[in-house]
Design a protein around this motif. Structure first.
Motif, mmCIF file in Angstrom:
data_model
loop_
_atom_site.group_PDB
_atom_site.id
_atom_site.type_symbol
_atom_site.label_atom_id
_atom_site.label_comp_id
_atom_site.label_asym_id
_atom_site.label_seq_id
_atom_site.Cartn_x
_atom_site.Cartn_y
_atom_site.Cartn_z
ATOM 1 N N ALA A 197 20.867 41.138 20.351
ATOM 2 C CA ALA A 197 22.273 41.080 20.542
ATOM 3 C C ALA A 197 22.995 40.904 19.043
ATOM 4 O O ALA A 197 24.385 41.067 18.848
ATOM 5 N N MET A 198 22.137 40.995 18.124
ATOM 6 C CA MET A 198 22.728 40.761 16.496
ATOM 7 C C MET A 198 21.810 41.917 15.843
ATOM 8 O O MET A 198 20.641 42.128 16.048
ATOM 9 N N MET A 199 22.373 42.156 14.731
ATOM 10 C CA MET A 199 21.816 43.088 13.741
ATOM 11 C C MET A 199 21.811 42.239 12.330
ATOM 12 O O MET A 199 22.584 41.694 12.188
ATOM 13 N N THR A 200 20.676 42.437 11.563
ATOM 14 C CA THR A 200 20.686 41.427 10.565
ATOM 15 C C THR A 200 20.699 42.473 9.343
ATOM 16 O O THR A 200 21.194 42.008 8.143
ATOM 17 N N GLN A 201 20.653 43.540 9.466
ATOM 18 C CA GLN A 201 20.791 44.839 8.407
ATOM 19 C C GLN A 201 21.443 45.796 8.727
ATOM 20 O O GLN A 201 21.581 46.284 10.121
ATOM 21 N N PRO A 202 22.226 46.654 7.863
ATOM 22 C CA PRO A 202 22.381 46.100 6.741
ATOM 23 C C PRO A 202 23.345 45.018 6.502
ATOM 24 O O PRO A 202 23.376 44.474 5.477
ATOM 25 N N GLN A 205 19.192 25.071 13.512
ATOM 26 C CA GLN A 205 17.804 25.083 13.522
ATOM 27 C C GLN A 205 17.478 25.108 15.057
ATOM 28 O O GLN A 205 18.082 24.180 15.575
ATOM 29 N N CYS A 206 17.145 26.193 15.437
ATOM 30 C CA CYS A 206 17.072 26.564 17.061
ATOM 31 C C CYS A 206 16.030 25.995 17.932
ATOM 32 O O CYS A 206 14.934 26.012 17.295
ATOM 33 N N ALA A 207 16.392 25.291 18.821
ATOM 34 C CA ALA A 207 15.514 24.847 19.880
ATOM 35 C C ALA A 207 14.885 25.832 20.600
ATOM 36 O O ALA A 207 13.665 25.712 21.047
ATOM 37 N N GLN A 217 13.329 28.408 14.845
ATOM 38 C CA GLN A 217 13.607 28.590 13.348
ATOM 39 C C GLN A 217 15.115 28.735 13.018
ATOM 40 O O GLN A 217 15.960 28.416 13.979
ATOM 41 N N SER A 218 15.566 28.776 11.970
ATOM 42 C CA SER A 218 16.625 29.119 11.604
ATOM 43 C C SER A 218 17.389 30.298 12.098
ATOM 44 O O SER A 218 17.045 31.285 12.215
ATOM 45 N N CYS A 219 18.515 29.919 12.963
ATOM 46 C CA CYS A 219 18.961 30.947 13.923
ATOM 47 C C CYS A 219 20.553 31.172 13.782
ATOM 48 O O CYS A 219 21.210 30.237 13.788
ATOM 49 N N ARG A 220 21.087 32.337 13.492
ATOM 50 C CA ARG A 220 22.328 32.647 13.123
ATOM 51 C C ARG A 220 22.973 33.023 14.494
ATOM 52 O O ARG A 220 22.563 33.616 15.416
ATOM 53 N N TYR A 221 24.256 32.653 14.706
ATOM 54 C CA TYR A 221 25.013 32.867 15.887
ATOM 55 C C TYR A 221 26.451 33.471 15.566
ATOM 56 O O TYR A 221 26.752 33.088 14.653
ATOM 57 N N GLY A 246 29.754 33.183 26.075
ATOM 58 C CA GLY A 246 28.312 32.671 26.082
ATOM 59 C C GLY A 246 27.632 33.166 24.568
ATOM 60 O O GLY A 246 28.297 34.084 23.914
ATOM 61 N N ARG A 247 26.969 32.252 24.085
ATOM 62 C CA ARG A 247 26.471 32.357 22.620
ATOM 63 C C ARG A 247 25.553 33.481 22.504
ATOM 64 O O ARG A 247 24.573 33.560 22.795
ATOM 65 N N VAL A 248 26.046 34.277 21.428
ATOM 66 C CA VAL A 248 25.167 35.426 21.085
ATOM 67 C C VAL A 248 24.413 34.957 19.871
ATOM 68 O O VAL A 248 25.226 34.345 18.842
ATOM 69 N N SER A 249 23.175 34.902 19.841
ATOM 70 C CA SER A 249 22.487 34.429 18.666
ATOM 71 C C SER A 249 21.318 35.382 18.163
ATOM 72 O O SER A 249 21.141 36.250 18.830
ATOM 73 N N GLN A 250 20.388 34.911 16.948
ATOM 74 C CA GLN A 250 19.468 36.018 16.727
ATOM 75 C C GLN A 250 18.294 35.991 17.934
ATOM 76 O O GLN A 250 17.602 36.936 17.855
ATOM 77 N N CYS A 251 18.334 34.977 18.669
ATOM 78 C CA CYS A 251 17.287 35.061 19.709
ATOM 79 C C CYS A 251 17.746 35.105 21.174
ATOM 80 O O CYS A 251 17.233 34.993 21.925
ATOM 81 N N SER A 252 19.065 35.398 21.325
ATOM 82 C CA SER A 252 19.617 35.735 22.765
ATOM 83 C C SER A 252 19.742 37.142 22.830
ATOM 84 O O SER A 252 20.387 37.950 22.542
ATOM 85 N N PRO A 253 18.902 37.828 23.629
ATOM 86 C CA PRO A 253 18.885 39.224 23.986
ATOM 87 C C PRO A 253 20.064 39.787 24.939
ATOM 88 O O PRO A 253 20.566 38.742 25.705
ATOM 89 N N LEU A 254 20.551 40.916 24.740
ATOM 90 C CA LEU A 254 21.392 41.654 25.609
ATOM 91 C C LEU A 254 20.502 42.453 26.555
ATOM 92 O O LEU A 254 19.673 42.896 26.362
#
Ligand SMILES: [Zn+2]
Ligand SMILES: [Zn+2]
Ligand SMILES: [Zn+2]
Ligand SMILES: [Zn+2]
Lengths: 516, 267
Positions: free
Chosen positions: A99-104, A123-125, A129-133, A141-149
């Motif tokens: 759901a997120m891109m970290t690059q570029p 700090q995601c449960a 690990q450290s997880c951006r949202y 609903g929260r989109v984060s680095q560990c939430s798939p679409l």
């Protein structure tokens, strides 16, 4: 949610999905628990998914919910067990993506947000690990680095349904010309991405002009979207569209719907910007109905949402009284097919605004007093028993302006309302019923507010917020009724601005063109 | 990390409504004399800071009129007091129970739990905007200063499924300015609080927590413990947690929260 990405050598049966959600990874698997990853950390092209298995009977509930949509896993698991979802993944009907891109650049794929201020970090449960949202689209609903679409890949069944157009009114010649031009465009929806501009003055009856094109698209089996930045407009369009298309699944999506309504099946969708973000590569006809919205910007958010919601080959129609400069330029050089409706449906001219000097009104307002010019104009309106819309540039000015009105015209009933006013609906309907004589406001509230014989004044018209298009939209409040097609539009100012002059020129030009 | 130059620029963005506002950030901020403004004036203005309390123990705000528990003529300090004298009816009732005869749970909150703060907390907890915690974490630390010496700081743990759902424990983020020890774990998952009456809630919370491994290792006897949490409603959750720590030998348990809910709002 983390996934175990199965290496090739462990997948002799290529029909299996490469990704297994964390809860389904066997606890006794030798390394799986150490290899759990987030989709944002995987190269996208590695995530192979099986072909759609034509013999698999998919779940109706999932198909209805997911067709044409791209949803967060959490949105779906709130209604459907993960087990069943994963089964559809294994059968090729559903695919996961990050759901997120970290690059570029850190980007929310759902809403397109790239503004660093609008990302948070925890700090995601879930992923430990450290997880951006994304903070920009949290309300969905929260989109984060560990939430798939999740997207749906089952075949879309071509619909042979015959849609009925239940609207029986008649279009004015100008409306008809525009409606036909638009309908013509719908004939070839399948040739790349196309755009069309309907440039129609306030009060020209835009919605009715859209019916023939919508009808045609529906009968071609194409889902249709009407997008608008405002919930008000969605709520106002819903009953009209439902009446116009009596056997079509017309659904409105706006904030605050229950999940059962939020993911319903639809053929004709009316949605606000945010709700639009749930659709993906679905609509062949997209109508962006900005209609009299103010302050209006076809903002980057809506643009992103529309781009995602439409199919690759599709038609996007802009319906507006005040097109942004870019669209005007493209229309002028012939790059953007368009049609103009310079005349109101009742055939009368648009009232031309008058510019009136109000002196240093800020100073007077400090003592809760209004400029004389405005007081005189007010008294005149009250004598004629007219109702008045008074626009002010900032919400903070409203109490002082109300005091000023009360001080200079004692007997008058006055109310102030702003966009986020909790009593907004009530106040507007009181004004509509005529119980309030003067309504002080910062924005155009509802485009349905067509109060017969209403007069409009802009107080402090030199403020930056009053752009040409804002002023044109404001002027468009007056004279909408065929019984009273004229009225006052006065810009009270402390120094003329270019925007004011451009707005007057714009309206005069439309009036001139309307005669032809 | 943003540089100090960014902070000195003319405009800030509100952490809650995201609107741009002109911050009165100036030399006092640069010298550390004033706090950085995170909320725009409009949002800031909607928070009701608790300036006077109606009860020395639970720190309920004094302002509500017609509340049966509060004598509005008595105005108590907003910070912790060493010898609680005036108790509201709720707190007197707690004091009648055997295990609270010799123990107390003093609590102070930053704000009244008004409509606006309810929205803010919903964005924080349910929508999951963890950044909101930075609005309160520094202020909670300040509030705790009047409590005197604190040996251990802890938070109320979340049930596992709740933690998974949210992705974080909101109390832990609020306690971000402290060094947090995880003294407690949940024994049973409690049903949604609002569904029960007071008695039912108390029964449900009976034994809701026990000491964690970390808590067992840490010698609590003679220690003063501070619990940081988000909202104080009836105090039963906090008291349930505190009683476990008293059993483990804590000499005093105190609590700070962001929001103090009152009967008026919860009806
Ligand atoms: Zn987003
Ligand atoms: Zn995470
Ligand atoms: Zn704000
Ligand atoms: Zn009390």
């Amino acid at each position: 949610m983390r996934f175990y990405s199965i290496p090739k050598e462990e997948r002799p049966n290529s029909k299996m999905a490469r990704l297994i959600p964390e809860p389904f990874v066997p606890i006794d698997h030798p390394h799986a628990m150490n290899l759990l990853v987030r989709l944002t950390d995987l190269p996208h092209n590695q995530n192979t998914f099986p072909q759609v298995n034509g013999t698999f009977q998919e779940t109706d509930e999932l198909r209805k919910m997911m067709t044409g949509r791209r949803l967060l896993l959490d949105e779906i698991t709130a209604l459907i067990p993960l087990q069943l979802i994963q089964e559809h993944v294994n059968q090729g009907f559903i695919q996961y993506e990050s759901a997120m891109m970290t690059q570029p650049k850190l980007t929310c794929k759902r809403c397109g947000n790239q503004d660093p201020f609008l990302f948070g970090k925890i700090q995601c449960a879930r992923c430990r690990q450290s997880c951006r949202y994304c903070r920009a689209c949290l309300m969905m609903g929260r989109v984060s680095q560990c939430s798939p679409l999740l997207t749906w890949h089952g075949d879309r069944r071509p619909s042979k349904k015959e849609h009925i157009l239940g609207w029986e009114g008649t279009l004015s010649p100008a409306q008809n010309k525009a409606a036909e031009a638009l309908k013509e465009q719908v004939s070839d929806l399948y040739e790349g991405h196309q755009e069309f501009l309907v440039w129609a003055v306030c009060g020209s009856g835009k919605t009715e002009m859209l019916y023939p094109a919508i009808h045609k698209a529906l009968n071609q089996g194409d889902p249709v979207l009407v997008a608008t930045p405002r919930t008000d407009v969605v709520l106002e369009l819903l009953p009209r569209m439902t009446a116009a298309f009596p056997n079509t699944k017309v659904r409105a999506y706006y904030g605050g719907l229950e999940p059962s309504e939020r993911y319903s099946e639809a053929e004709l969708v009316i949605a606000t910007t945010h709700q639009l973000l749930r659709f993906y590569h679905h609509f062949s006809l997209v109508i962006i109905d900005e209609v009299d919205a103010f302050p209006y910007t076809y903002d980057a958010k809506l643009q992103y949402a529309v781009k995602n919601a439409r199919t690759r080959a599709s038609l996007t129609v802009y319906v507006t009284a005040t097109p942004p400069n870019l669209l005007i330029r493209q229309a002028k050089i012939g790059k953007l097919p368009h049609v103009r409706v310079p005349r109101r449906y009742h055939g009368h001219d648009l009232p031309v605004p008058k510019l009136t000097w109000a002196g240093n009104w800020k100073k007077r307002l400090e003592k809760d007093r209004l400029p004389f010019a405005l007081i005189f104009w007010f008294r005149e309106q009250i004598e004629k028993s007219n109702q008045v819309f008074l626009f002010v540039p900032h919400i903070q000015l409203m109490p002082k302006v109300v005091n000023g009105i009360k001080a200079s015209c004692q007997q008058v009933t006055v109310e102030a309302v702003h966009a986020n006013d909790p009593d907004r609906r009530e106040k507007v309907s009181k004004f509509r019923e005529g119980a309030t004589r003067v309504l002080v406001t910062t924005t155009i509230l509802e485009r349905g507010v067509t109060v017969k014989g209403v007069q409009v004044a802009v107080f402090g018209a030199e403020d930056r917020i009053f752009t040409e298009s804002a002023l044109v939209q404001i002027a468009g409040r007056v004279g909408r009724s065929p019984d009273q097609p004229d009225g006052d539009v006065i810009f009270f100012h402390h120094g003329k601005t270019k925007e004011m002059i451009k707005a007057v020129r714009h309206i005069k030009l439309m009036n001139k063109e309307g005669i032809r | 990390m943003t540089s100090w130059r960014d902070h000195l620029s003319e405009t800030n963005r509100c952490l809650y409504c995201h609107e741009v506002f002109s911050g009165e950030v100036n030399w006092t901020w640069a010298l550390g004399l004033s706090e950085e403004k995170l909320l725009c004036p409009a949002c800031e203005g909607k928070l009701e800071e608790i300036k006077e309390t109606g009860c020395d123990m639970c720190g309920r705000p004094v302002e509500q009129e017609g509340h049966e528990f509060v004598d509005s003529t008595v105005k108590r300090s907003a910070s912790f007091v060493s010898k609680p004298q005036f108790l509201c009816r709720d707190c007197s009732r707690w004091g009648e129970e055997d295990r609270w005869k010799n123990h107390s749970l003093k609590h102070r909150a930053l704000y009244s739990y008004n409509d606006f703060l309810q929205e803010v907390m919903a964005t924080f907890k349910y929508r999951g905007d963890a950044e909101i915690a930075t609005l309160f974490s520094g202020k909670l630390k300040k509030l705790a200063k009047s409590a005197g010496r604190i040996d251990v700081v802890t938070v109320i743990p979340l049930a596992d499924d709740r933690l998974w759902e949210r992705g974080f424990n909101q109390a832990e983020l609020l306690a971000g300015a402290f060094r947090v020890r995880h003294l407690l774990v949940r024994t049973v998952s409690t049903e949604k609080q609002s569904k029960r009456d007071r008695r039912g809630r108390m029964a449900a919370l009976e034994g809701a927590f026990r000491m964690s491994e970390e808590g067992e290792r840490l010698e609590l006897s003679g220690k003063r413990v501070l619990i940081v949490d988000d909202i104080y409603t009836t105090g039963s959750t906090l008291r349930s947690a505190a009683s476990v720590m008293y059993e483990a030998g804590a000499v005093e348990v105190l609590a700070v929260t962001v929001a103090r809910a009152t009967g008026k709002l919860k009806k």
